[in-house]
Design a protein around this motif. Structure first.
Motif, short mmCIF file in Angstrom:
data_model
loop_
_atom_site.label_atom_id
_atom_site.label_comp_id
_atom_site.label_asym_id
_atom_site.label_seq_id
_atom_site.Cartn_x
_atom_site.Cartn_y
_atom_site.Cartn_z
N VAL A 292 74.38 31.10 13.29
CA VAL A 292 75.79 31.17 13.68
C VAL A 292 76.51 29.87 13.31
N ASN A 293 75.83 28.74 13.52
CA ASN A 293 76.44 27.45 13.20
C ASN A 293 76.69 27.32 11.69
N PHE A 294 75.74 27.77 10.88
CA PHE A 294 75.94 27.75 9.43
C PHE A 294 77.16 28.59 9.06
N GLN A 295 77.27 29.74 9.66
CA GLN A 295 78.39 30.63 9.35
C GLN A 295 79.72 30.02 9.79
N LYS A 296 79.72 29.43 10.97
CA LYS A 296 80.95 28.86 11.52
C LYS A 296 81.41 27.65 10.72
N ASN A 297 80.47 26.82 10.28
CA ASN A 297 80.81 25.59 9.56
C ASN A 297 80.84 25.76 8.05
N LYS A 298 80.58 27.00 7.59
CA LYS A 298 80.58 27.27 6.14
C LYS A 298 79.60 26.37 5.40
N LEU A 299 78.39 26.21 5.97
CA LEU A 299 77.37 25.36 5.38
C LEU A 299 76.11 26.16 5.12
N ARG A 300 75.23 25.59 4.29
CA ARG A 300 74.00 26.30 3.94
C ARG A 300 72.75 25.45 4.18
N SER A 301 72.91 24.19 4.58
CA SER A 301 71.75 23.34 4.83
C SER A 301 72.09 22.31 5.88
N ALA A 302 71.05 21.82 6.56
CA ALA A 302 71.24 20.82 7.61
C ALA A 302 69.99 19.97 7.74
N PHE A 303 70.18 18.70 8.08
CA PHE A 303 69.05 17.82 8.35
C PHE A 303 68.63 17.99 9.81
N VAL A 304 67.34 18.09 10.01
CA VAL A 304 66.80 18.25 11.36
C VAL A 304 66.40 16.87 11.87
N VAL A 305 66.88 16.53 13.07
CA VAL A 305 66.59 15.22 13.64
C VAL A 305 65.84 15.38 14.96
N ASP A 306 65.01 14.37 15.29
CA ASP A 306 64.29 14.41 16.55
C ASP A 306 65.12 13.76 17.64
N GLU A 307 64.51 13.55 18.81
CA GLU A 307 65.26 13.02 19.94
C GLU A 307 65.72 11.59 19.73
N TYR A 308 65.13 10.90 18.74
CA TYR A 308 65.52 9.53 18.46
C TYR A 308 66.55 9.45 17.33
N GLY A 309 66.95 10.58 16.78
CA GLY A 309 67.93 10.60 15.71
C GLY A 309 67.35 10.43 14.32
N ASP A 310 66.03 10.36 14.21
CA ASP A 310 65.40 10.22 12.90
C ASP A 310 65.27 11.59 12.23
N ILE A 311 65.50 11.61 10.93
CA ILE A 311 65.39 12.86 10.18
C ILE A 311 63.91 13.24 10.05
N ILE A 312 63.58 14.46 10.44
CA ILE A 312 62.20 14.93 10.35
C ILE A 312 62.06 16.11 9.39
N GLY A 313 63.18 16.61 8.88
CA GLY A 313 63.09 17.72 7.95
C GLY A 313 64.45 18.23 7.52
N LEU A 314 64.41 19.30 6.74
CA LEU A 314 65.62 19.91 6.22
C LEU A 314 65.51 21.42 6.37
N VAL A 315 66.52 22.04 6.94
CA VAL A 315 66.53 23.49 7.10
C VAL A 315 67.71 24.06 6.33
N THR A 316 67.49 25.19 5.68
CA THR A 316 68.54 25.83 4.89
C THR A 316 68.77 27.26 5.37
N LEU A 317 69.91 27.79 5.00
CA LEU A 317 70.21 29.17 5.34
C LEU A 317 69.18 30.12 4.73
N GLU A 318 68.72 29.79 3.52
CA GLU A 318 67.71 30.63 2.87
C GLU A 318 66.42 30.68 3.67
N ASP A 319 66.07 29.55 4.30
CA ASP A 319 64.86 29.52 5.13
C ASP A 319 64.98 30.51 6.29
N ILE A 320 66.16 30.55 6.91
CA ILE A 320 66.36 31.46 8.03
C ILE A 320 66.35 32.91 7.56
N LEU A 321 67.00 33.18 6.43
CA LEU A 321 67.02 34.54 5.90
C LEU A 321 65.62 35.02 5.53
#
Length: 417
Positions: A292-321
């Motif tokens: 829903v967030n991807f659809q609302k923000n018109k985006l297709r990818s996002a960086f995944v961060v942990d509780e400390y704000g460090d990037i731990i990965g990358l998720v894309t709309l294609e991954d969800i599909l």
């Protein structure tokens, strides 16, 4: 009645038994209807379904009119059978009449019509609604009195007759409906529906591209190296960072790179001008929320961060599909590329392989409530990074560490007990 011919009385008795069968079958048929199918038929304009839906809006009134009619018919049948028995056999025939009528009602007016109605509810419910609806209007005063007294007794027992269980299905109930649909839903579609139901239980860190596998561009590299990376890039969106992935500057779309081809010289500033703002999401974000967030923000990818704000990965709309429809690049029945089956029935699996994907590919049940990768599972179980090949057993799965590199388990041989 005592002066009526025996033949007429027998005919009336048979007719009353048919009426009793009608009321019994109608009650079972109405209650056995599939409410979702009925709702669909009513919305499609099916007249029988519309009448039946209107009757089922107040099931207490529907049951009231059916039981009033059924009890009246059965009591009248008992009176007529008593008269017939007395005239044929005298007072001694009353017991025989009671036995014979009970047997006839049980077989012809209860068990048989109710069984048929349970097997084919629509065949009973839709035609009977043509009779029950006007009969309810005719007997409404009597039905209202019976319902009022009955509902009063229920309230005395602290039962609210206005509260129904409702037609809503829980997620697990809906999952059962999909699984039990059989050939009504193709296997591929059934899998997609079940995957959609699973989105709520899966978070972005379950399907993300791990940090060490993210392919990006370090803007501090030479411009020639950067351009070489762009020429060989296999993705349409490439992260751009400065020195370290945690210092992400944005996402560069290859479509925007094509705009720079006509420039005599491409600079770092030109590339940075074509990047879009990076988008960050917490690692615990459920997949259905992220979609829903991807659809609302018109985006297709996002960086995944942990509780400390460090990037731990990358998720894309294609991954969800792909979680819904399966892998876009391989057949849905293919085993994951991280898994290599052996002739002896064992499997050589990459240590970075996702436990969820391994379970899906091999129909296993490795624990998924902890680490996300096979390497993480092994190191958590051993409580250390193995320095050499070791064997271990996790539940019913035997594992042999084959290769260790860069403080990680690289390959593992796995087989079931």
């Amino acid at each position: 009645m005592n002066e009526a011919p025996i033949g007429i009385l027998l005919g009336v008795l048979v007719f009353l038994l048919f009426l009793s069968a009608f009321f019994s079958g109608s009650e079972t048929g109405m209650m056995a209807l599939n409410r979702y199918r009925l709702r669909h038929q009513a919305r499609s304009g099916h007249k029988g379904a519309i009448r039946t839906s209107e009757l089922l809006e107040r099931p207490d009134r529907l049951i009231g009119v059916i039981l009033i009619g059924n009890n009246f018919v059965n009591n009248l049948s008992a009176a007529i059978s008593t008269v017939i028995a007395i005239r044929l056999w005298g007072d001694g025939g009353i017991a025989a009449a009671t036995f014979l009528l009970t047997l006839a009602v049980l077989i012809f007016s209860e068990v048989t019509p109710k069984t048929l109605a349970a097997l084919h509810p629509e065949r009973f419910a839709f035609p009977s609604s043509m009779i029950l609806k006007p009969l309810l209007k005719l007997l409404y005063p009597l039905v209202w009195v019976a319902n009022t007294l009955s509902n009063g007794l229920l309230r005395m027992m602290r039962v609210n007759p206005d509260e129904g269980s409702g037609d809503q299905l829980s997620q697990e109930e809906l999952r059962t409906v999909v699984n039990e649909a059989g050939s009504l839903i193709p296997t591929r579609h059934k899998g997609m529906l079940l995957n959609i139901l699973d989105l709520e239980n899966v978070t972005v860190d379950d399907i993300m591209i791990p940090r060490n596998e993210i392919v990006g561009i370090d803007i501090e590299e030479s411009i020639d190296d950067i351009l070489d990376h762009l020429r060989t890039a296999q993705h349409t969106r490439i992260p751009v960072y400065k020195g370290d992935i945690n210092n992400t500057l944005g996402i560069l779309h290859m479509r925007n790179v094509a705009k720079l081809i006509n420039l005599e010289e491409i600079t770092r500033a030109d590339l940075l001008n074509e990047t879009s703002e990076p988008y960050f999401v917490p690692e615990v974000t459920p997949l259905h929320t992220q979609m829903v967030n991807f659809q609302k923000n018109k985006l297709r990818s996002a960086f995944v961060v942990d509780e400390y704000g460090d990037i731990i990965g990358l998720v894309t709309l294609e991954d969800i599909l792909e979680e819904i429809v399966g892998d876009f690049t391989t057949d849905v029945d293919d085993i994951s590329q991280d898994i290599t089956p052996q002739k002896d029935g064992t499997y050589i699996i990459d240590g970075s392989a996702s436990i969820r994907e391994t379970n899906k590919s091999l129909d296993w049940e490795l624990p998924i409530d902890g680490p996300k990768t096979l390497n993480g599972l092994i190191t958590e179980y051993l409580e250390e990074i193995p320095e050499s090949s070791v064997c271990l057993c996790v539940n019913t799965y035997h594992m042999e560490v084959l290769q260790i590199r860069d403080n990680m388990v690289k390959t593992v041989k796995v087989w079931t007990a």
